[in-house]
Each structure stands twice: as C-alpha cells, then as structure tokens.
Design an enzyme around this catalytic site. Sequence first.
Site, mmCIF file in Angstrom:
data_model
loop_
_atom_site.group_PDB
_atom_site.id
_atom_site.type_symbol
_atom_site.label_atom_id
_atom_site.label_comp_id
_atom_site.label_asym_id
_atom_site.label_seq_id
_atom_site.Cartn_x
_atom_site.Cartn_y
_atom_site.Cartn_z
ATOM 1 C CB CYS A 117 11.042 0.064 -2.195
ATOM 2 S SG CYS A 117 9.759 1.020 -3.022
ATOM 3 C CG HIS A 161 12.003 -5.862 -3.889
ATOM 4 N ND1 HIS A 161 11.695 -5.109 -2.775
ATOM 5 C CD2 HIS A 161 11.672 -5.078 -4.958
ATOM 6 C CE1 HIS A 161 11.223 -3.930 -3.141
ATOM 7 N NE2 HIS A 161 11.186 -3.892 -4.464
ATOM 8 C CG HIS A 166 6.028 -2.331 -2.383
ATOM 9 N ND1 HIS A 166 6.930 -2.433 -1.333
ATOM 10 C CD2 HIS A 166 6.751 -1.830 -3.431
ATOM 11 C CE1 HIS A 166 8.113 -2.016 -1.730
ATOM 12 N NE2 HIS A 166 8.022 -1.643 -2.997
#
EC number: 2.3.1.41
Length: 459
Positions: free
Chosen positions: A209, A348, A385
């Site tokens: 990620c 994040h 996400h």
Amino acid sequence: MSNCLQNFLKITSTRLLCSRLCQQLRSKRKFFGTVPISRLHRRVVITGIGLVTPLGVGTHLVWDRLIGGESGIVSLVGEEYKSIPCSVAAYVPRGSDEGQFNEQNFVSKSDIKSMSSPTIMAIGAAELAMKDSGWHPQSEADQVATGVAIGMGMIPLEVVSETALNFQTKGYNKVSPFFVPKILVNMAAGQVSIRYKLKGPNHAVSTACTTGAHAVGDSFRFIAHGDADVMVAGGTDSCISPLSLAGFSRARALSTNSDPKLACRPFHPKRDGFVMGEGAAVLVLEEYEHAVQRRARIYAEVLGYGLSGDAGHITAPDPEGEGALRCMAAALKDAGVQPEEISYINAHATSTPLGDAAENKAIKHLFKDHAYALAVSSTKGATGHLLGAAGAVEAAFTTLACYYQKLPPTLNLDCSEPEFDLNYVPLKAQEWKTEKRFIGLTNSFGFGGTNATLCIAGL
C-alpha cells in the site's frame, strides 16, 4: 613506481577524499531545519495530475466530488461474493459519460486483450496527467530527459486463476502469449514509456500500500539528483475479485459493514477494517526551472521524502506508531522543514482499529502541542483503499489541497474516542488557513512494515 601501483594509490586517495566529504556533509545535518540534501541539487514541482478513481476520471472533477463529500464505495453484487464477509468495494465507474472510464478512450481493442486492467488504468491516468501538464516530449533530448515510475501493489489475481484453470482443463495452447506481460508489476511503467517514447529512468515499485508514494518519492529524487528533468510518476491497482477479497478477509483486514456509505470510517470508534478500491493516479513531476521556462502551470512543490520500516509484523503496524513517526520525521528532515511549519496531514488511515490508532499516536508524539493546530484527514472514506495506487492518489489530493487551499474531509466521522482529539476535518471540507506557507504531509504505510511520507507545499 609501476603504473598499477600509481593507479591503486590514486583510487585509494580518491575514495578517502569522498568518504571524508560524505562524513562532513552528514555531520553538518541536524534533525530538522538544515539545508536538505535534495536542495543541494534541484527543486521539483508538480505540473500535471491524472486520476482514475472510484470518484470518477479526470482531475478537477474528482477533486470537486471529493470536496463535495461524495463517496465511490458501492455494494458488491453477484453470487461469487455471497460467501465473503466483506460486501462492499470502491469500483472505478465504467461507461462513456463524463467522469466514467472507457478503456477504448485510451487503448485499442487489441491492446485490451494483451494488457491487464491496472495497466490500462495507468495508461489512462498518465495520458490525463501529461495532457494536464502540457508536456509532450517530441525531440530525442526531451524524451531522454523524461522518465516513468509507476508502481503496482498486486498483480491481477483473476488473470492468474483463470489462466491456471484454462491450462489445467484445456491444455498448453489455451495459455495466452500475453499471460506473463499481463502479470508483471513493471508493465504499467513499461507501456507508458513505450507509448510516449519516454527514454529516461524506467522504474517500477511494488511495496504493497506504499507503492504509489514510493514511486512519487523516488521520482522526486531522480529529478533532484539530475537523472531526469521530468518524471511521469504514480501507482495503479485493480484487483477487486472474489479471490483477493477472500484473502484480505481471511487476514481480517476488510470491513464487514454492509452499508457502503458507512463501511469506511477512519478514526471512528466503530471502524472495523478497510474497503478495497481500484484505480490509478499519475503525477507529472518536473524540475522547477524546466517548468518555469516552458511556462507550465505549477500545482505545488515536493519538498521532501521520508522512508522507514517497522520491522515488526507482516500485516500489523507498530502499535505505538514508531515506524510512522520516523517516516514523517525523515520527510521533514529531507525537506528542511520544522514540524511547526506543517499545517495539514493527509493520513494513511484506512479505517482499521490498529492502523488508525498507531498513526494518530505517531502524529501526536512527533508534533507534540502543535498537533492540536494541525488538520488531519483521511480521504479513504470517499475512495476506499486503492492499495498500490493509494499513495499516488493521496499525493495528488494533497497537491490539490495546496493549490486550492481547501482540506478534503474525513467522511462518516460523526463521533470520536478520547485519544482521537485532533481536527480530523470531519464530514465537511474546510478552508486551509495558515499564516505560513501551505505545507502538508501525506502518509502511506503497507504490509511488511513499509512506510513513506511526502512533504508537499504550495508555491
């Protein structure tokens, strides 16, 4: 004295001189507020942005929807998803209307057969970014001075599973000659390089990620250190499928909330996991003087880039946020910026219980009392996400926040816990107010404990 001995002594002397010079440079750097190493080289600005996201396709359309509080998260339909605890995802809208993604607008029908979905999305985002930037290198010199760094977090698992099934049931001849190119994580960068004849650095990152942030940060350093004048940088991922959702669900990473409007709620007491999204984001990074000379519109400047590793667990963050803290501190150090100069953080925060709490602790520990003067928001309630594309999408959002001086909201945050006592820009966008330069951080953290922070500022 022989020639060999003379050459050996020269090499040894040169190495000693270089070593002493490096030691002198390091000894002159303090933790914050020094002349950053990158500034000893060249300034880097952002002149183009291309977005293919669950909020739509484009740049300003996506930004307007983000600021307007819209969300691209939807319910999953189909029998193949019935046995999976997660029932929501964030798809890129397909079609031919404004803001929808049509693959044939960017590649031919034959290319669609030979490319994976994340590669096509990256091509689309790159085309939008280069058009937005107005940079279309034609001469050999300009092509050599322009590079690509586009990462991919995961290969498209359905391509692997379908090919494996065809091979097992129908034999060798049913394996596509494009199978391997489709699943290579560097193929998005390669295809963009080929399409536009970009002959500078050709770089691909795959760090879960954190992929998109690493690609942008690496590109910043390529330009700062003279490896390129322009970099087409970003991340892409498109792996929403029953298999990938099952895998993340088994890892207890995904939300089990069936309401698509509430499933992703960063910093919320009832957050229970992230919502998988797909898409691509590409930014055009450019050496400052190069951009000025061609009179390019400049969105923002990249001031610094920090990296760190948790060295703890394959999926869980350090509970105290120690890796995140070091990562943000490294970005500030690289930028030569004091913590008190930061006024916004694009977190994040994926809506997981552990991750959001660890990042919140890291911010409060690093910024101390100044943390209460910060605005901290997570845009994942709007986009989900995007995995390998997330860092690039959020770098773009932070860039646009600097440019428009508006702070994107954290959706669905209608209540909080005592330890979450900062300004998380809940529910609605806010004006970015500061008496100083508009400087923000954007964080990305990934499985395997890989972390990156970008420091971005308005001009």
